[in-house]
Design a protein around this motif. Sequence first.
Motif, PDB file in Angstrom:
ATOM      1  N   ASP A 194      26.207  11.696  38.265  1.00 57.85           N
ATOM      2  CA  ASP A 194      24.850  11.395  38.730  1.00 57.85           C
ATOM      3  C   ASP A 194      23.920  12.599  38.582  1.00 57.85           C
ATOM      4  N   ASN A 195      24.208  13.476  37.601  1.00 54.57           N
ATOM      5  CA  ASN A 195      23.287  14.568  37.274  1.00 54.57           C
ATOM      6  C   ASN A 195      22.282  14.018  36.262  1.00 54.57           C
ATOM      7  N   TYR A 196      21.298  13.276  36.775  1.00 50.92           N
ATOM      8  CA  TYR A 196      20.452  12.462  35.903  1.00 50.92           C
ATOM      9  C   TYR A 196      19.596  13.294  34.949  1.00 50.92           C
ATOM     10  N   ILE A 197      19.129  14.462  35.397  1.00 52.44           N
ATOM     11  CA  ILE A 197      18.264  15.249  34.531  1.00 52.44           C
ATOM     12  C   ILE A 197      19.033  15.679  33.278  1.00 52.44           C
ATOM     13  N   PHE A 198      20.316  15.961  33.429  1.00 49.64           N
ATOM     14  CA  PHE A 198      21.162  16.334  32.286  1.00 49.64           C
ATOM     15  C   PHE A 198      21.485  15.122  31.426  1.00 49.64           C
ATOM     16  N   GLN A 199      22.006  14.068  32.068  1.00 48.11           N
ATOM     17  CA  GLN A 199      22.470  12.899  31.331  1.00 48.11           C
ATOM     18  C   GLN A 199      21.333  12.191  30.596  1.00 48.11           C
ATOM     19  N   MET A 200      20.249  11.901  31.316  1.00 47.95           N
ATOM     20  CA  MET A 200      19.199  11.078  30.741  1.00 47.95           C
ATOM     21  C   MET A 200      18.310  11.860  29.774  1.00 47.95           C
ATOM     22  N   SER A 201      18.157  13.174  29.987  1.00 47.22           N
ATOM     23  CA  SER A 201      17.390  13.972  29.022  1.00 47.22           C
ATOM     24  C   SER A 201      18.095  13.999  27.672  1.00 47.22           C
ATOM     25  N   LEU A 202      19.428  14.187  27.684  1.00 50.15           N
ATOM     26  CA  LEU A 202      20.178  14.151  26.434  1.00 50.15           C
ATOM     27  C   LEU A 202      20.118  12.759  25.802  1.00 50.15           C
ATOM     28  N   LEU A 203      20.241  11.735  26.633  1.00 51.09           N
ATOM     29  CA  LEU A 203      20.207  10.367  26.109  1.00 51.09           C
ATOM     30  C   LEU A 203      18.857  10.069  25.452  1.00 51.09           C
ATOM     31  N   PHE A 204      17.769  10.449  26.119  1.00 52.60           N
ATOM     32  CA  PHE A 204      16.446  10.205  25.539  1.00 52.60           C
ATOM     33  C   PHE A 204      16.195  11.116  24.336  1.00 52.60           C
ATOM     34  N   GLY A 205      16.843  12.278  24.301  1.00 53.06           N
ATOM     35  CA  GLY A 205      16.758  13.105  23.099  1.00 53.06           C
ATOM     36  C   GLY A 205      17.344  12.391  21.898  1.00 53.06           C
ATOM     37  N   ILE A 206      18.488  11.738  22.105  1.00 52.03           N
ATOM     38  CA  ILE A 206      19.121  10.959  21.033  1.00 52.03           C
ATOM     39  C   ILE A 206      18.239   9.781  20.643  1.00 52.03           C
ATOM     40  N   PHE A 207      17.733   9.047  21.639  1.00 51.01           N
ATOM     41  CA  PHE A 207      16.921   7.866  21.353  1.00 51.01           C
ATOM     42  C   PHE A 207      15.625   8.242  20.623  1.00 51.01           C
ATOM     43  N   MET A 208      14.993   9.349  21.043  1.00 52.70           N
ATOM     44  CA  MET A 208      13.764   9.760  20.365  1.00 52.70           C
ATOM     45  C   MET A 208      14.044  10.163  18.931  1.00 52.70           C
ATOM     46  N   PHE A 209      15.163  10.838  18.709  1.00 50.91           N
ATOM     47  CA  PHE A 209      15.537  11.209  17.341  1.00 50.91           C
ATOM     48  C   PHE A 209      15.709   9.960  16.484  1.00 50.91           C
ATOM     49  N   MET A 210      16.432   8.958  16.992  1.00 48.24           N
ATOM     50  CA  MET A 210      16.694   7.746  16.217  1.00 48.24           C
ATOM     51  C   MET A 210      15.414   6.962  15.944  1.00 48.24           C
TER      52      MET A 210
END
Length: 549
Positions: free
Chosen positions: A88-104
């Motif tokens: 539940d470390n959301y700033i870490f998990q979701m920032s990386l996830l949105f980094g991937i999504f923005m790249f794609m």
Amino acid sequence: MKNYKSLLVLDRFRGLFEKAGVDYAVMRHILQVKLMMDARRVPTFMNNRKGKKSPDREDAKDSNNFLSSLWIYGIFGAFSTPFILLGDNYIFQMSLLFGIFMFMTLTALISDFSSVLLDVRDRNILGTKPINRKTISMAKTVHVFIYMVFLTGALGNIPLIVGLLKHGVVFFIVFLLALILMDLFVVVLTAMLYVVVLRFFDGEKLKDMINYVQIGLTIAITIGYQLLIRLFNIVNLDVVFQPKWWQIFIVPIWFGAPFEVLLQGNRDPLFIFFTLLGLLVPILAIAMYIKLMPLLERNLQKLADPGERSDKAGAGWSRFIARLLPVGPQEKAFFRFAWTMIGNEREFKLKVYPSLGFSLIFPFIFIFTQLKDIGLRGLPGTKLHLFIYSCALLVPTVIMMLRYSGKYKAAWIYHTVPVAERSAIHRGTVLAALIRLVFPVYMLESVIFVFLFGPAIILDLIVFGLVIMFFSVVSFAFLSKVLPFSQPFEAAQQSEGLRVFMLMLLIAVLGGIHLAAASVSYGVYIYLVILLILNAVTWSRVFSSSKAK
């Protein structure tokens, strides 16, 4: 005409469009035609598929190539799902996830939808009819958003379900809203870049600048993603994030912060500010985009202006370098021909130049991972400068792409010119690619590496230059032999992908040999002599034995 489900959903927002001054009925008809025509457009990454259906076949009549390609984005989304399950470390998990999504999404938008955003046919065909310009512009915008919704849905479908089951309904709602805001931001960001380019350039220079913007954006995304990962420190398997003011420029943090604020109750002022940025910037951006749509449409007309293409400086350089090359007159002639083609072939540059950019940054990404332990002052005396071998990964791609051209039908000229040996064509072309594309990257990397590691590595850099020359000939010999610029880009085959991968393994082997030689007295000197001999033999024999199609 088919009544698409996306249009049925759009019908529910008819009132909003009409309040904005859009003739909804006309816009809907325009979108209906656009969606029907999209069935004939093949996404970039599907261009290489063998046995693809012909648009004229009956079973392809109602198919949509983009929609049938969404499974690959679904796979990427599935691979990114573990970030949600980490805890539940959301700033870490979701920032990386949105980094991937923005790249794609940015990559897809650049490669497949730039032609939609920059289409001048709407202005030429619909602009002459009694149709409100705002309606035409809105149809173009909604057209892109429809496919961005499909794309983001494919990426986020599995992560959304997993997030709902793991973290609950609030997490799901925040995630869904953040995806919508991310789509708004991505589309507007790309469009605004084009508005800036269109404002200051026209004709051929404008089209070239658009290529450079696309390439630069792709490289910037890659660098930004690497930077995003390194914002987080992992201590005893716990991820530690220290918010800083300069992180406002790392956009994925904007979309990761709301999870921390709304679900974890974090009231850090910077987290709240990041959250407001993620909410307000996309909304303000889309409002600004709607205001600037008339300006974009006016400037799009510049794309229809052929302008003037001048490469006098390039021609002068090619003549000067050709005179210095120790090759025959026919090689020099094809060297100059290939030099001109590489400089003027826009689609070739769009497909090859990103590889040049990645080759520039990858060695530094690998070195950057070690700086935390040794720092910049600790670099001299290490063997980290051998990461420069990752710069050579671009060579197989460059050699392979030399066979393709948007003007491939002009390849009949090869059969009319008085060429005694086909080897002259290949040798001259490979030399042009090396000198115009590969060597500038190598030289720039070498200068920076000497600054970082000291002059003691100059001998290693010379050896690496000889490795590049040898590797280029081996790449040419290993890939299938085709006359330069004689095939369409659509003819690219997947079978070459395996060969390119094997060549990448070869450069790793050559780098390993260099590392082993550096640990033996005079080993690098011995390796240098061996490479000189190998280059002399391969450059004289490989091209002579080649038979092009």
